[in-house]
Design an enzyme around this catalytic site. Structure first.
Site, short mmCIF file in Angstrom:
data_model
loop_
_atom_site.label_atom_id
_atom_site.label_comp_id
_atom_site.label_asym_id
_atom_site.label_seq_id
_atom_site.Cartn_x
_atom_site.Cartn_y
_atom_site.Cartn_z
N ARG A 135 0.99 -1.08 0.07
CA ARG A 135 -0.06 0.28 0.03
C ARG A 135 1.23 1.12 -0.02
O ARG A 135 2.44 1.08 0.44
CB ARG A 135 -0.99 0.05 1.28
CG ARG A 135 -0.33 0.55 2.06
CD ARG A 135 0.17 1.66 3.38
NE ARG A 135 0.33 1.67 4.28
CZ ARG A 135 1.99 1.98 4.06
NH1 ARG A 135 2.86 1.73 3.22
NH2 ARG A 135 2.86 1.89 5.19
N GLY A 150 12.01 -3.53 2.46
CA GLY A 150 12.31 -2.06 3.43
C GLY A 150 11.98 -0.78 1.76
O GLY A 150 12.73 -0.06 2.93
N SER A 193 4.87 -1.50 2.34
CA SER A 193 3.77 -2.67 3.42
C SER A 193 4.08 -3.94 3.25
O SER A 193 3.21 -4.48 3.20
CB SER A 193 2.67 -2.34 3.65
OG SER A 193 2.62 -1.13 4.64
N SER A 194 5.44 -4.28 2.88
CA SER A 194 5.64 -5.39 2.95
C SER A 194 5.69 -6.56 3.56
O SER A 194 4.90 -8.15 3.38
CB SER A 194 7.06 -5.91 2.03
OG SER A 194 8.26 -5.34 2.99
N ASP A 224 -1.79 -0.38 6.85
CA ASP A 224 -1.07 -1.24 6.11
C ASP A 224 -2.32 -2.95 5.82
O ASP A 224 -2.06 -2.87 4.90
CB ASP A 224 0.30 -1.75 6.73
CG ASP A 224 1.00 -0.32 6.59
OD1 ASP A 224 1.00 0.33 7.02
OD2 ASP A 224 2.11 -0.84 7.65
N TYR A 246 10.02 4.73 15.55
CA TYR A 246 8.45 4.99 15.29
C TYR A 246 8.25 4.87 16.58
O TYR A 246 6.98 5.71 17.33
CB TYR A 246 8.19 3.36 14.81
CG TYR A 246 6.64 2.97 14.23
CD1 TYR A 246 6.41 4.52 13.76
CD2 TYR A 246 5.84 3.06 15.48
CE1 TYR A 246 4.83 3.57 13.17
CE2 TYR A 246 4.71 2.29 15.03
CZ TYR A 246 4.32 2.76 13.80
OH TYR A 246 2.52 3.13 12.74
C1 GLA Z 1 4.43 2.17 9.51
C2 GLA Z 1 2.96 1.81 9.83
C3 GLA Z 1 1.48 2.41 9.80
C4 GLA Z 1 1.46 3.86 10.10
C5 GLA Z 1 1.79 4.19 9.33
C6 GLA Z 1 2.85 5.45 9.86
O1 GLA Z 1 3.34 2.03 7.83
O2 GLA Z 1 3.25 0.61 9.80
O3 GLA Z 1 0.85 1.40 10.67
O4 GLA Z 1 2.18 4.16 11.51
O5 GLA Z 1 3.85 3.98 9.54
O6 GLA Z 1 1.59 6.41 9.00
#
Ligand code: GLA
Length: 393
Positions: A31, A125, A129-130, A175, A225
């Site tokens: 995504r 990487g 969202s792999s 994701d 994060y």
């Molecule tokens: C990563 C996380 C998501 C979201 C984004 C930032 O992709 O996996 O859940 O928090 O960062 O929007």
């Protein structure tokens, strides 16, 4: 790379490793998030779309109580006990697999043994969202082999839990929801407080999404994060509120003194970003690309200055895009995903996308000496399963 190519490569890999033909198949996309950065774990609104890059899992059932799964990316086989999957000590793709299997076992769903391969066209990487694509593809595959369909919200949450608890990545829910709920030509507007999904149709063919990977790897497991999550939660607590949905910018500004300067900035990003995501959804519904693009730019500034999750490479790409501007076919640009590297998305005129891509790549190379990579995508189909013989999908 089309989904048919990915399926056909997966099929060859399966035949090679298991000397048999696969029967069951599942595919799940990566995504990008159009807007709503770092608000999914803050009860916010997000606007992701599934991209035309898929993780495919193909396989058969076997008559053991074991799952045997081969990752073509890691060139590694993993054998797990379907009765009691356990977390591996090291960070590994195997933990995503174990976490998803655990979710089925926990629901009391009987899983048949299986032999399978994972083959993916979602770059690893790159912030696309792999990992969610892997989790959702596996859950979709297990739905087929077990003959048990799981409710879509539940499936997304099962996959997210695998990521949090087995892979140890403290991500939000976006994701996995995007990978499960994506539809052709639709944005997935997700209210992360109610977990309600609304599909917003992408108007017309004039505008598309150009994804640029800055090729500076991101690291979500990295403390930054998790640190943002903690700061955001702390700020909310000090504001005396239960949810960022109950905080307006005005209220926040009037209570600035109860927060540390960093907490104030984090909270300001969250409150303004939730508002921007709502307005962006409305402007896309009206095909008002200029407003949508402007909101993307504001989102990037806020992620860079207040949430501090950008990096020089992402900032440079956004700057290059903004210089091309609406005249040159770029409506707006922002970083997408967790940040600290990964990808930038540009909302661009479809007919100019090839020349815009060329120009962005050349200018970026001049500025950094790095060869970035690009592809265009419209909102794509979310996860689905199929029987391999019918895989002309
Ligand atoms: C990563 C996380 C998501 C979201 C984004 C930032 O992709 O996996 O859940 O928090 O960062 O929007």
């Amino acid at each position: 790379m089309t989904i048919a190519d990915t399926i056909s490569q997966a099929k060859s890999a399966f035949c090679r490793h298991f000397e048999a033909d696969p029967v069951y198949g599942a595919a799940a996309p990566g995504r990008v998030n159009l807007i709503g950065g770092h608000v999914d774990y803050n009860d916010g609104l997000v606007l992701p779309l599934a991209i035309n890059r898929y993780t495919v899992i193909l396989g058969t059932t076997n008559d053991t109580l074991k799952g045997r799964i081969f990752s073509s990316h890691c060139n590694e086989m993993f054998e797990l006990d379907l009765n009691g999957p356990v977390r591996e000590a090291t960070s590994s793709w195997k933990n995503y697999v174990s976490g998803v299997v655990f979710g089925f076992v926990e629901r009391g769903i009987d899983l048949a043994g299986f032999d399978a391969v994972i083959h993916s066209a979602v770059p690893v990487g790159g912030g696309l969202s792999s990992s969610a694509a892997l989790e959702v593809a596996l859950a979709t595959f297990l739905e087929s082999t077990s003959g048990n369909q799981i409710d879509k919200v539940e499936k997304a949450l099962l996959c997210r839990r695998a990521e949090n608890e087995f892979a140890g990545v403290p991500c939000g829910i976006m994701d996995q929801f995007a990978s499960v709920f994506g539809e052709v030509d639709c944005l997935v507007k997700l209210d992360c407080q109610s977990q309600h999904v609304e599909l917003i149709e992408w108007p017309g063919d004039d505008v598309t999404v150009l994804v640029v990977d800055c090729r500076s790897p991101h690291q979500l497991v990295d403390g930054a994060y998790a640190e943002r999550r903690t700061q955001a939660a702390k700020a909310l607590e000090k504001l005396g509120e239960q949810s960022y949905r109950d905080v307006t910018l005005k209220q926040l500004e009037s209570k600035q003194s109860v927060l540390s300067p960093v907490e104030f900035r984090r909270a300001r990003h969250i409150v303004t970003e939730i508002d921007r995501a709502g307005r962006c959804a409305a402007s896309i519904r009206d095909a008002d690309w200029k407003t949508a693009g402007r909101l993307l730019g504001e989102s990037h500034d806020s992620l860079r200055n207040d949430y501090q999750v950008s990096c020089t490479e992402l900032d440079l790409l956004v700057e290059i895009a903004q210089e091309i501007g609406v005249e040159g076919g770029v409506f707006g640009a922002r970083m997408t995903g967790g940040g600290f590297g990964g990808c930038v998305i540009l909302l661009v005129s479809a007919e100019k996308s090839a020349s815009i891509s060329k120009s962005v790549l050349a200018q970026y190379f001049t500025g950094t000496g790095i060869n970035a990579s690009t592809f265009t995508t419209r909102p794509a189909r979310g996860a689905f399963n199929f029987l391999v013989d019918d895989a002309s999908t």
